[in-house]
Scaffold this motif. Sequence first.
Motif, PDB file in Angstrom:
ATOM      1  N   UNK A 120       0.686  -1.230   0.046  1.00  0.00           N
ATOM      2  CA  UNK A 120       0.098   0.027   0.015  1.00  0.00           C
ATOM      3  C   UNK A 120       0.935   1.275   0.061  1.00  0.00           C
ATOM      4  N   UNK A 121       0.616   2.075  -0.880  1.00  0.00           N
ATOM      5  CA  UNK A 121       1.058   3.473  -0.948  1.00  0.00           C
ATOM      6  C   UNK A 121       2.394   3.490  -1.091  1.00  0.00           C
ATOM      7  N   UNK A 122       3.018   2.688  -1.753  1.00  0.00           N
ATOM      8  CA  UNK A 122       4.572   2.317  -2.315  1.00  0.00           C
ATOM      9  C   UNK A 122       5.250   1.689  -0.906  1.00  0.00           C
ATOM     10  N   UNK A 123       4.671   0.935  -0.209  1.00  0.00           N
ATOM     11  CA  UNK A 123       5.360   0.185   0.921  1.00  0.00           C
ATOM     12  C   UNK A 123       4.840  -1.070   0.785  1.00  0.00           C
ATOM     13  N   UNK A 124       5.681  -1.999   1.351  1.00  0.00           N
ATOM     14  CA  UNK A 124       5.445  -3.503   1.567  1.00  0.00           C
ATOM     15  C   UNK A 124       5.374  -3.535   3.213  1.00  0.00           C
ATOM     16  N   UNK A 125       4.191  -3.922   3.549  1.00  0.00           N
ATOM     17  CA  UNK A 125       4.180  -4.291   5.122  1.00  0.00           C
ATOM     18  C   UNK A 125       4.045  -5.705   5.162  1.00  0.00           C
ATOM     19  N   UNK A 126       4.541  -6.407   6.512  1.00  0.00           N
ATOM     20  CA  UNK A 126       4.876  -7.513   6.954  1.00  0.00           C
ATOM     21  C   UNK A 126       4.390  -7.557   8.246  1.00  0.00           C
ATOM     22  N   UNK A 127       3.291  -8.456   8.612  1.00  0.00           N
ATOM     23  CA  UNK A 127       3.159  -8.758   9.977  1.00  0.00           C
ATOM     24  C   UNK A 127       4.054  -9.950  10.432  1.00  0.00           C
ATOM     25  N   UNK A 128       5.034  -9.458  11.127  1.00  0.00           N
ATOM     26  CA  UNK A 128       6.281 -10.354  11.670  1.00  0.00           C
ATOM     27  C   UNK A 128       5.674 -11.082  12.907  1.00  0.00           C
ATOM     28  N   UNK A 129       5.129 -10.576  13.861  1.00  0.00           N
ATOM     29  CA  UNK A 129       4.940 -11.412  14.788  1.00  0.00           C
ATOM     30  C   UNK A 129       3.751 -10.835  15.597  1.00  0.00           C
ATOM     31  N   UNK A 130       2.907 -11.708  16.028  1.00  0.00           N
ATOM     32  CA  UNK A 130       1.634 -11.449  16.785  1.00  0.00           C
ATOM     33  C   UNK A 130       1.937 -11.906  18.179  1.00  0.00           C
ATOM     34  N   UNK A 131       2.110 -11.160  19.283  1.00  0.00           N
ATOM     35  CA  UNK A 131       2.308 -11.443  20.408  1.00  0.00           C
ATOM     36  C   UNK A 131       1.098 -11.515  21.392  1.00  0.00           C
ATOM     37  N   UNK A 132       0.735 -12.728  21.776  1.00  0.00           N
ATOM     38  CA  UNK A 132      -0.763 -12.860  22.759  1.00  0.00           C
ATOM     39  C   UNK A 132       0.072 -12.614  23.918  1.00  0.00           C
ATOM     40  N   UNK A 133      -1.023 -11.868  24.664  1.00  0.00           N
ATOM     41  CA  UNK A 133      -0.942 -11.590  26.147  1.00  0.00           C
ATOM     42  C   UNK A 133       0.377 -10.982  26.340  1.00  0.00           C
ATOM     43  N   UNK A 134       0.769 -10.025  25.754  1.00  0.00           N
ATOM     44  CA  UNK A 134       2.282  -9.483  25.802  1.00  0.00           C
ATOM     45  C   UNK A 134       2.430  -8.917  27.216  1.00  0.00           C
ATOM     46  N   UNK A 135       1.623  -8.577  27.953  1.00  0.00           N
ATOM     47  CA  UNK A 135       1.842  -7.925  29.167  1.00  0.00           C
ATOM     48  C   UNK A 135       0.678  -8.387  30.188  1.00  0.00           C
ATOM     49  N   UNK A 136       0.748  -8.149  31.427  1.00  0.00           N
ATOM     50  CA  UNK A 136      -0.325  -8.519  32.342  1.00  0.00           C
ATOM     51  C   UNK A 136      -1.657  -8.058  31.956  1.00  0.00           C
ATOM     52  N   UNK A 137      -2.575  -8.837  31.957  1.00  0.00           N
ATOM     53  CA  UNK A 137      -4.065  -8.541  31.483  1.00  0.00           C
ATOM     54  C   UNK A 137      -5.159  -8.606  32.881  1.00  0.00           C
ATOM     55  N   UNK A 138      -4.620  -8.638  33.927  1.00  0.00           N
ATOM     56  CA  UNK A 138      -5.517  -8.722  35.007  1.00  0.00           C
ATOM     57  C   UNK A 138      -6.152  -7.563  35.358  1.00  0.00           C
ATOM     58  N   UNK A 139      -6.906  -6.944  34.474  1.00  0.00           N
ATOM     59  CA  UNK A 139      -7.605  -5.713  35.165  1.00  0.00           C
ATOM     60  C   UNK A 139      -8.506  -5.729  36.169  1.00  0.00           C
ATOM     61  N   UNK A 140      -8.244  -4.997  36.947  1.00  0.00           N
ATOM     62  CA  UNK A 140      -8.829  -4.874  38.234  1.00  0.00           C
ATOM     63  C   UNK A 140     -10.161  -3.967  38.250  1.00  0.00           C
TER      64      UNK A 140
END
Length: 191
Positions: free
Chosen positions: A169-189
């Motif tokens: 898109x728009x003269x660029x190539x984009x690559x989704x290289x990594x998708x990190x699940x639960x990358x940081x603490x998700x215990x919302x209080x």
Amino acid sequence: MANLPPYHYPDIGHLGEDLVAQWLQSTGWIILHRRFSCRWGEIDIIAQHDGNAGEAGEHTSLREAAPTTALSNQESRKAVGELKTQHSLLAFVEVKTRSSGSWDAGGRSAITPQKQAKIWRTAEIFLAQCPEKADYSCRFDVAIVYCQRISKNPTGVTATQSDLATSLAAGYKFKLQEYILAAFDSSIDNG
């Protein structure tokens, strides 16, 4: 060659977010919000997956989970709603789009504890505005997108074995290289 004004250049971050949103949708996620912002900050993508909260790729059939006893229509709707809530998952996704030679490890080191706290508070605001989703399981994911300038301007999205997804898109190539699940603490209080 004269320098072009800033509005002439594409917003690389938004194009990276577009790729991640398209990839999430292709894997069964529903995009609830893009660039959700409040006084605390912004969340790039808020997505919902209905199914088994432990496995975002599996779906629980309502027919399989239907109660075996006879219930009134109102009781049935309530039971189905509780089942859906029990198995729904919200992902608050931070997208980092970088080119080669980035100073912050491709965006990974930009997710500082301060950035995490801002995303967490923004997620709390989202949940306060959408109380029907307050009981959903939540997690905080990070998507790492690499972009590279290309000489031609074709558009499209493709999947490859080495990358989760790519787009042009728009003269660029984009690559989704990594998708990190639960990358940081998700215990919302919530209390």
